[in-house]
Design a protein around this motif. Structure first.
Motif, PDB file in Angstrom:
ATOM      1  N   ILE A  47       0.968  -1.379   0.109  1.00 45.40           N
ATOM      2  CA  ILE A  47       0.053   0.068   0.276  1.00 45.40           C
ATOM      3  C   ILE A  47       1.075   1.089   0.174  1.00 45.40           C
ATOM      4  N   GLN A  48      -0.022   2.318  -0.544  1.00 47.60           N
ATOM      5  CA  GLN A  48       1.241   3.368  -0.437  1.00 47.60           C
ATOM      6  C   GLN A  48       1.732   3.964   1.196  1.00 47.60           C
ATOM      7  N   LYS A  49       2.548   4.662   1.511  1.00 46.19           N
ATOM      8  CA  LYS A  49       3.083   4.584   2.789  1.00 46.19           C
ATOM      9  C   LYS A  49       2.568   5.729   2.842  1.00 46.19           C
ATOM     10  N   SER A  50       2.203   7.043   1.912  1.00 45.41           N
ATOM     11  CA  SER A  50       2.008   8.250   2.747  1.00 45.41           C
ATOM     12  C   SER A  50       1.702   9.073   1.028  1.00 45.41           C
ATOM     13  N   GLY A  51       0.424   9.973   1.108  1.00 46.52           N
ATOM     14  CA  GLY A  51      -0.351  10.032   0.283  1.00 46.52           C
ATOM     15  C   GLY A  51      -1.863   9.853  -0.035  1.00 46.52           C
ATOM     16  N   ARG A  52      -2.309  10.510  -0.766  1.00 49.55           N
ATOM     17  CA  ARG A  52      -4.070  10.150  -1.243  1.00 49.55           C
ATOM     18  C   ARG A  52      -4.517   8.741  -0.565  1.00 49.55           C
ATOM     19  N   LEU A  53      -4.001   7.636  -0.766  1.00 46.21           N
ATOM     20  CA  LEU A  53      -4.577   6.100  -0.807  1.00 46.21           C
ATOM     21  C   LEU A  53      -3.652   5.721   0.188  1.00 46.21           C
ATOM     22  N   VAL A  63       5.163   1.473   0.521  1.00 49.51           N
ATOM     23  CA  VAL A  63       5.614   1.972  -0.441  1.00 49.51           C
ATOM     24  C   VAL A  63       5.178   3.404  -1.262  1.00 49.51           C
ATOM     25  N   ARG A  64       6.220   3.818  -2.158  1.00 44.45           N
ATOM     26  CA  ARG A  64       5.248   5.273  -3.142  1.00 44.45           C
ATOM     27  C   ARG A  64       4.445   3.978  -3.664  1.00 44.45           C
ATOM     28  N   ASP A  65       3.144   4.611  -4.043  1.00 42.48           N
ATOM     29  CA  ASP A  65       2.432   4.144  -5.424  1.00 42.48           C
ATOM     30  C   ASP A  65       3.123   3.459  -6.437  1.00 42.48           C
ATOM     31  N   ASP A  66       3.546   4.576  -7.713  1.00 41.69           N
ATOM     32  CA  ASP A  66       4.683   4.458  -8.606  1.00 41.69           C
ATOM     33  C   ASP A  66       5.018   2.669  -8.313  1.00 41.69           C
ATOM     34  N   ASP A  67       5.355   2.036  -7.188  1.00 35.89           N
ATOM     35  CA  ASP A  67       6.221   0.861  -7.075  1.00 35.89           C
ATOM     36  C   ASP A  67       5.469  -0.210  -7.153  1.00 35.89           C
ATOM     37  N   VAL A  83      -4.136   0.065  -5.701  1.00 34.72           N
ATOM     38  CA  VAL A  83      -2.768   1.882  -6.108  1.00 34.72           C
ATOM     39  C   VAL A  83      -3.945   1.730  -7.494  1.00 34.72           C
ATOM     40  N   GLY A  84      -3.951   3.151  -7.497  1.00 31.78           N
ATOM     41  CA  GLY A  84      -4.886   3.706  -8.003  1.00 31.78           C
ATOM     42  C   GLY A  84      -4.577   2.939  -9.835  1.00 31.78           C
ATOM     43  N   ARG A  85      -6.048   2.967 -10.223  1.00 35.55           N
ATOM     44  CA  ARG A  85      -6.384   2.560 -11.754  1.00 35.55           C
ATOM     45  C   ARG A  85      -5.498   3.070 -12.518  1.00 35.55           C
ATOM     46  N   ASN A  86      -5.146   4.617 -12.530  1.00 36.21           N
ATOM     47  CA  ASN A  86      -3.811   5.470 -13.609  1.00 36.21           C
ATOM     48  C   ASN A  86      -2.632   4.748 -13.034  1.00 36.21           C
ATOM     49  N   GLU A  87      -2.296   4.207 -11.878  1.00 33.39           N
ATOM     50  CA  GLU A  87      -0.529   4.258 -12.226  1.00 33.39           C
ATOM     51  C   GLU A  87      -0.530   2.836 -13.072  1.00 33.39           C
ATOM     52  N   PHE A  98     -12.273   4.479  -3.275  1.00 33.46           N
ATOM     53  CA  PHE A  98     -12.033   5.941  -2.691  1.00 33.46           C
ATOM     54  C   PHE A  98     -10.860   6.431  -3.658  1.00 33.46           C
ATOM     55  N   GLY A  99     -10.245   7.468  -3.783  1.00 35.24           N
ATOM     56  CA  GLY A  99      -9.320   7.926  -4.305  1.00 35.24           C
ATOM     57  C   GLY A  99      -9.583   8.313  -5.821  1.00 35.24           C
ATOM     58  N   GLN A 100     -11.047   8.923  -6.085  1.00 33.70           N
ATOM     59  CA  GLN A 100     -11.322   8.791  -7.939  1.00 33.70           C
ATOM     60  C   GLN A 100     -11.646   9.979  -7.875  1.00 33.70           C
ATOM     61  N   CYS A 101     -10.446   9.586  -9.296  1.00 29.59           N
ATOM     62  CA  CYS A 101     -10.442  10.943 -10.028  1.00 29.59           C
ATOM     63  C   CYS A 101     -10.299  11.072 -11.694  1.00 29.59           C
ATOM     64  N   ARG A 102     -10.473  11.580 -12.160  1.00 25.88           N
ATOM     65  CA  ARG A 102     -10.205  11.558 -14.137  1.00 25.88           C
ATOM     66  C   ARG A 102      -8.687  11.705 -14.295  1.00 25.88           C
ATOM     67  N   ASP A 125      -3.435  15.358 -17.387  1.00 24.06           N
ATOM     68  CA  ASP A 125      -3.483  14.893 -16.002  1.00 24.06           C
ATOM     69  C   ASP A 125      -4.454  15.049 -15.367  1.00 24.06           C
ATOM     70  N   LEU A 126      -4.147  14.024 -13.945  1.00 22.28           N
ATOM     71  CA  LEU A 126      -5.121  13.666 -13.265  1.00 22.28           C
ATOM     72  C   LEU A 126      -6.244  14.751 -12.218  1.00 22.28           C
ATOM     73  N   VAL A 127      -7.306  14.518 -11.876  1.00 23.82           N
ATOM     74  CA  VAL A 127      -8.575  16.043 -11.268  1.00 23.82           C
ATOM     75  C   VAL A 127      -9.390  15.472 -10.925  1.00 23.82           C
ATOM     76  N   SER A 128      -9.405  15.988  -9.949  1.00 24.55           N
ATOM     77  CA  SER A 128     -10.658  15.807  -9.078  1.00 24.55           C
ATOM     78  C   SER A 128     -11.627  17.003  -8.389  1.00 24.55           C
ATOM     79  N   SER A 129     -10.893  17.819  -8.522  1.00 26.85           N
ATOM     80  CA  SER A 129     -11.703  19.361  -8.488  1.00 26.85           C
ATOM     81  C   SER A 129     -11.912  19.863  -9.056  1.00 26.85           C
TER      82      SER A 129
HETATM   83  P1  ATP Z   1       3.808   8.458  -3.222  1.00 22.97           P
HETATM   84  O1  ATP Z   1       4.910   9.433  -3.156  1.00 22.97           O
HETATM   85  O2  ATP Z   1       3.433   7.450  -3.295  1.00 22.97           O
HETATM   86  O3  ATP Z   1       4.260   8.537  -5.307  1.00 22.97           O
HETATM   87  P2  ATP Z   1       2.335  10.953  -5.444  1.00 22.97           P
HETATM   88  O4  ATP Z   1       2.270  12.006  -5.030  1.00 22.97           O
HETATM   89  O5  ATP Z   1       2.683  10.042  -6.671  1.00 22.97           O
HETATM   90  O6  ATP Z   1       2.831   9.997  -4.102  1.00 22.97           O
HETATM   91  P3  ATP Z   1      -1.023  11.295  -4.123  1.00 22.97           P
HETATM   92  O7  ATP Z   1      -0.138  11.975  -4.969  1.00 22.97           O
HETATM   93  O8  ATP Z   1      -1.223  10.281  -3.840  1.00 22.97           O
HETATM   94  O9  ATP Z   1       0.383  10.050  -5.136  1.00 22.97           O
HETATM   95  O10 ATP Z   1      -1.378  10.151  -5.136  1.00 22.97           O
HETATM   96  C1  ATP Z   1      -2.255   9.025  -5.028  1.00 22.97           C
HETATM   97  C2  ATP Z   1      -3.282   8.853  -6.212  1.00 22.97           C
HETATM   98  O11 ATP Z   1      -4.650   9.393  -6.690  1.00 22.97           O
HETATM   99  C3  ATP Z   1      -2.952   8.744  -7.503  1.00 22.97           C
HETATM  100  O12 ATP Z   1      -2.454   7.792  -8.613  1.00 22.97           O
HETATM  101  C4  ATP Z   1      -4.751   8.857  -8.109  1.00 22.97           C
HETATM  102  O13 ATP Z   1      -5.658   7.224  -7.787  1.00 22.97           O
HETATM  103  C5  ATP Z   1      -5.567   9.320  -6.714  1.00 22.97           C
HETATM  104  N1  ATP Z   1      -5.792  10.931  -6.945  1.00 22.97           N
HETATM  105  C6  ATP Z   1      -7.080  10.663  -6.441  1.00 22.97           C
HETATM  106  N2  ATP Z   1      -6.991  12.426  -6.282  1.00 22.97           N
HETATM  107  C7  ATP Z   1      -5.690  12.810  -7.385  1.00 22.97           C
HETATM  108  C8  ATP Z   1      -6.020  14.440  -7.535  1.00 22.97           C
HETATM  109  N3  ATP Z   1      -6.368  14.743  -7.724  1.00 22.97           N
HETATM  110  N4  ATP Z   1      -4.274  15.060  -7.940  1.00 22.97           N
HETATM  111  C9  ATP Z   1      -3.554  13.041  -7.820  1.00 22.97           C
HETATM  112  N5  ATP Z   1      -4.275  12.259  -7.882  1.00 22.97           N
HETATM  113  C10 ATP Z   1      -5.251  12.125  -7.107  1.00 22.97           C
END
Ligand code: ATP
Ligand code: ZN
Length: 228
Positions: free
Chosen positions: A12-18, A54-58, A73-77, A102-106, A172-176
């Protein structure tokens, strides 16, 4: 090639949105852990299910290499790295097992606010540059749309690329949408609807991990259903 193991390891992600929603979901499935000093590894106490932070990218690579069995992990990644693997001829090593709500974005294409947007076809034949951290998803979309744009890969701060003159538009990823607006950009096309997913190996498990994963998925389905 994963070795035979009798414990399940989830990345899982160590720190960050997920990070927090992922831990909460797994805790709601009845898992509990003892944290290591460096907090990178959490040893499963209630069940033989450990966490790797870990970092989500990994995460996709850790599953592909069999270092971890499952990942949040995000479907995007996940899709981006699956596309990148396919492009260099690697087999699909993982798949999406569950969408987690959770973690919804486009993943969206965004253009300068003052552009009049009529559709993707207006990008054809202009030699435009598009900045993104998701080159493989973007290249796939551009091919579908028959657009001959140049993809500029950036690892972060994609939204400032048009102001810096590195690219005319971004993907890019967009939520709001607030970040886009702050950079005088507007979203115009959706390439991917994303949320956090549980990812696992394409092939499944052939040892004790199979029953553990099955139990975890059953519990997770129960938790997700109640949350709906
Ligand atoms: P890490 O240090 O783990 O690499 P990060 O900066 O890549 O962190 P976050 O910004 O925490 O990652 O985003 C993790 C995931 O959250 C994204 O890959 C995406 O699936 C989701 N997410 C939801 N909303 C957003 C947003 N507005 N911007 C970016 N990511 C978002
Ligand atoms: Zn990341």
């Amino acid at each position: 090639g994963a070795a035979t193991r009798d414990r399940l390891r989830i990345a899982i992600q160590k720190s960050g949105r997920l990070a927090e929603p992922a831990r909460k979901l797994l805790a709601a499935c009845g898992l509990s852990w003892r944290e290591s000093r460096d907090k990178l590894f959490c040893y499963g106490e209630s069940l033989p299910v450990d966490l790797l932070l870990v970092r989500d990218d990994d995460i996709p690579g850790l599953i592909a290499d069999g270092v971890c069995d499952l990942g949040v992990v995000g479907r995007n990644e996940l899709d981006e790295q699956a596309g990148a693997r396919a492009q260099i001829g690697l087999p699909q090593a993982y798949r999406e097992l569950r969408a987690l709500g959770f973690g919804q974005c486009r993943l969206m294409l965004a253009v300068p606010e003052d552009w009049e947007w009529t559709g993707p076809e207006q990008l054809r034949g202009k030699g435009l540059r598009i900045a993104t951290s998701y080159p493989s998803i973007l290249v796939g979309w551009l091919q579908e749309q028959q657009i001959d744009a140049q993809v500029v890969e950036l690892s972060g701060s994609v939204e400032i690329a048009p102001r810096l003159g590195t690219a005319e538009l971004i993907c890019d990823l967009v939520s709001s949408g607030a970040t886009l607006k702050a950079n005088q950009l507007k979203p115009v096309e959706t390439l991917l609807e994303s949320e956090a997913v549980l990812a696992g190996p394409a092939g499944g498990f052939d040892d004790a991990r199979a029953a553990l994963a099955q139990m975890l998925l059953r519990r997770m389905d129960g938790v997700l259903q109640v949350r709906e």
